[in-house]
Design a protein around this motif. Structure first.
Motif: not given
Length: 838
Positions: A251-265
């Motif tokens: 994603d071009p943005r680091y969204t609230d769907s990430m915030l540590g929930k992702e392994s990698k952005w």
């Protein structure tokens, strides 16, 4: 925001909404301060029916006919099957929205130029007579195709909805149809030509708990599906239940769907998603992995991977006896197959290899990371791939969506629990009966996005030139221009349509549309262009029966809405408005069928109850609608564990594509490429139709050298938490909670001499907007990100390209009207801009 300030503002807004009003002068010592209502507090259930996909219930508290507060659902304990459906900040701000200062209070007619916002009050009878008389005369002179109800999704009522206008039109010969929508137009075409589906048939979000690898591209449920139920909630629960799930978000943005929930952005440049997909496909194919692991799957379930499969399908079509398929066979070219394209061989030998190094230069994602994703997809037992709608709202988004869908096919894991095909997750909600609209006798339809063009050019628009459907042939014209627009709960009339300045000019020209009607609750930017305004009732003033919406997740629900207060001022529901117009079109009896709103709702409730089983519904449905209103809210876990393409892969049920298989090569698109107009000019660079998905350099894209010098910044639009599209923009609480500012990477800020809080002009040849700067590493370098949906508000200053600067900061002041090649949809996330400090 400090709590003290919040409470002070709450008190002030409550005072402004009170019956007696406020007087703040300290000079008059005899003024008695307003007293809070003293009657018994009433509790009713209503719903936030905004187009976010959830339709969350809200609990409304009122005294003496004044709403005092709004709370959310907390009536059950959270469990695995049944849980609370908590509204987000938008639903909780409904009191402020209901009492907004720009509420429409009475029917009005325009007295100035369109767009000036000058109106005078009129009676409902005059308004209905004016509309009904004009509709009748336009139908008599131009036919029903000259009537258009513009795309409206600002209110998902159950009964008193814009469907009432459809019922009215269908009783009088119908109106011009529209296909597609601003959210999903290009992905629907991509899914149709790949899987024979509608783009929302991916595996249910809950099945993600069974996956071992999630690849999310522009997937952002935690921001756009915020409710305490819905896709966002299912997403969080699935992550918690999964065991060792690797999550990679693109994603071009680091969204609230990430915030540590992702392994990698991995931040990506907008519009380069197809290049991203092709680099991964190249590694999977060139390494021999596909041949060794998934080729048998591909050969059995898909067509188009190689020349042999296309040759075989071409012969089947030629000998089918089906005239349409025989036409497809004539244009099919086996040499234009996917394997040869990805490996740059055969007819594609002059193209660059789709290596990770090639894609790195385009996407901005390091080659090693692209190669790792390919490895992760190969090693995963159940890869869950999901592509958000932001990808499809790009120039030639059909190509990007199809390219990303290919990754799921190459894995050979489709039909497996925990795997998905790239489409948005499938949702199944509770059934709710709605007012019957009848059938539309008009067979022709245009793309939802081309209505502004059909105002002056509808007469000559054809299937070949504009994708018009329902005509007798490719070159049969639609035959009439749009003369009347009914805009109900709709901001696409101006704010959500592309190229606002140009759209405004089209609407201002009274030689085009002869009557524009806006039915809404607030004076929106589009309502200012209406000739007649009809004030709708807000949700908290309405009795209705609504269900959960299209992205409500595993939990289904029904809300029996009960008005917390009587309709204010001279507002009427869309049902009442339509019935009054029906009177002047001679069909009032047919429209109402002699029923009151109360009788309609009782009838629809009984149909809803009879079509459902009480098994699992909490609480059980009572006997009557009035009893249901006293209870208010009913929920049921739909236990939907849908697995994408399972019935095809494991059950043998043919797909709805012409071949009945997954179509890597689409014969129908090959036919369109040969028969539809394709303007391969500099102006529409990259707008091409091809049988297989291909990355193309598009106008205003990252690689577009024609505009990159004058407009060096890619501008990405996104959906903010403080609005749903443009809905709720007029609520001050939400503007404070979710700042309207353009996100700028620190490197870009340093390069352009920007500081946090600076106000800048962003502009291109289509317009100029004024926005505040927010500096954050949560956006890719070279990309500015701006939340869409802010209300268009032209000021008094001329901008850098000669346009009046939009002080409201509406991104569609900058977006381009350029219908996409296949869907004729909106490419409103493809933009290039320049900036200047104000």
């Amino acid at each position: 925001m400090e709590r003290r300030s919040f409470l002070k503002m709450s008190a002030a807004m409550g005072c402004a909404a009170s019956v007696t009003g406020c007087k703040t002068s300290s000079d008059d010592a005899n003024v008695v301060p307003p007293q809070p209502p003293v009657g018994e507090e009433q509790i009713t259930w209503s719903s936030c029916l905004v187009n976010c996909g959830s339709n969350c219930p809200v609990k409304v508290f009122s005294r003496d006919g004044v709403i005092t507060r709004v709370e959310t659902d907390h009536d059950v304990a959270d469990g695995d099957d049944v849980y609370q459906v908590r509204a987000c900040a938008r639903g909780r701000s409904l009191r402020q929205r209901t009492y907004a200062v720009d509420r429409l209070k009475t029917p009005m007619k325009r007295v100035g130029k369109r767009g000036e916002g000058k109106f005078v009050p009129i009676s409902w009878d005059e308004a209905a007579k004016t509309i009904g008389t004009k509709l009748t005369s336009v139908i008599a002179e131009h036919g029903n195709k000259a009537i258009f109800r513009s795309y409206g999704s600002g209110a998902y009522y159950g009964f008193a909805s814009n469907a009432c206008f459809n019922r009215l039109f269908n009783l009088n010969g119908g109106c011009l149809n529209a296909y597609g929508n601003y959210s999903w137009a290009q992905q629907m075409e991509a899914a149709k030509h790949t899987f024979g589906t509608g783009s929302t048939s991916g595996s249910s979000t809950v099945t993600l708990a069974n996956s071992d690898f999630l690849l999310g591209v522009a997937y952002n449920p935690s921001e756009i599906r915020q409710s305490g139920s819905g896709e966002g909630y299912d997403y969080l629960k699935a992550l918690q239940k999964s065991n060792g799930l690797k999550v990679v978000m693109i994603d071009p943005r680091y969204t609230d769907s990430m915030l540590g929930k992702e392994s990698k952005w991995l931040p990506i440049r907008p519009g380069t998603d197809a290049a991203f997909a092709e680099a991964i496909a190249y590694q999977m194919i060139s390494s021999g992995w596909v041949d060794q692991n998934s080729l048998s799957f591909i050969n059995k379930y898909a067509v188009g991977f190689d020349a042999a499969s296309i040759t075989a399908q071409k012969e089947l079509f030629a000998n089918s006896g089906d005239a349409t398929k025989q036409e497809y066979a004539k244009v099919m070219k086996p040499e234009e197959n996917y394997r040869d394209y990805i490996l740059s061989q055969g007819v594609y030998a002059d193209q660059p290899l789709k290596t990770s190094e090639w894609a790195e230069k385009i996407t901005g994602i390091p080659a090693a990371q692209l190669e790792q994703i390919a490895t992760d997809l190969q090693n995963a037992k159940a890869p869950y791939i999901v592509v958000g709608a932001g990808v499809n709202r790009q120039a030639n988004g059909e190509q990007s969506m199809r390219a990303l869908y290919m990754l799921s096919v190459l894995t050979g894991k489709l039909g497996t629990l925990g795997a998905s095909n790239g489409e948005l997750p499938s949702m199944s909600g509770m059934y709710r009966a709605g007012i019957p609209t009848g059938s539309n006798p008009v067979k022709e339809s245009i793309s939802f996005f081309t209505w502004s063009e059909a105002i002056h050019n509808g007469e000559t628009m054809t299937a070949r030139s504009h994708g018009v459907r329902g005509t007798d042939g490719l070159d049969t014209p639609l035959g009439t221009n749009i003369k009347v627009i009914i805009s109900a709960s709709d901001s696409s009339l101006l704010n959500q349509h592309a190229e606002i300045n140009n759209t405004a000019k089209i609407l201002e020209d009274e030689t085009g549309v002869e009557l524009i009607v806006s039915c809404d609750c607030w004076m929106t930017p589009g309502a200012k262009f209406a000739d007649i305004i009809l004030p709708d009732t807000s949700w908290l003033e309405s009795n209705d029966l609504v269900n959960d919406s299209y992205a409500s997740g595993a939990l289904g629900y029904i809300t029996a809405m009960k008005s917390a207060i009587e309709p204010m001022w001279d507002c009427k529901s869309m049902y009442e408005a339509s019935a009054l117009i029906a009177k002047y079109m001679g069909c009032e009896a047919e429209f109402t069928e002699g029923k009151t709103e109360e009788q309609w709702l009782e009838e629809l409730y009984q149909k809803t109850k009879d079509s459902s089983t009480n098994l699992g519904v909490v609480p059980a449905f009572p006997a009557t609608y009035k009893e249901a209103q006293e209870i208010g809210f009913f929920r049921k876990n739909m236990n939907d564990n849908h697995v994408a393409l399972k019935s095809y892969i494991n059950g043998g049920k043919a797909l709805s594509t012409p071949s009945g298989k997954i179509e890597i090569y689409s014969a129908e698109l090959a036919w369109r490429a040969a028969n539809w107009d394709q303007e391969l000019t500099t102006d529409v660079k990259g707008d091409t139709i091809t049988a297989i998905p291909q990355y193309t350099v598009t106008w205003d894209g990252y690689e577009d050298e024609d505009t990159s010098t004058d407009y060096p910044i890619q501008l990405a639009g996104y959906h903010t938490k403080g609005r749903t599209h443009s809905s709720y923009h007029n609520v001050p609480w939400l503007r404070e909670a979710v700042e309207d500012a353009v996100w700028v990477n620190p490197m870009d800020a340093a390069e352009n001499g920007l500081s946090a809080g600076d106000k800048i002009e962003m502009y291109n040849e289509r317009g100029s907007i004024a926005v505040k700067v927010r500096i954050t590493p949560r956006v890719a370098p070279g990309v500015f990100a701006l939340g869409q949906g802010a209300w268009f508000k032209p000021g008094n200053t001329v901008g850098s390209t000669g346009h009046i600067i939009d002080e409201g900061g509406a991104i569609n002041t900058l977006t381009r009207y350029q219908p996409s090649p296949v869907a004729k949809g909106n490419p409103q996330h493809t933009n290039r801009v320049a900036i200047k400090k104000i």
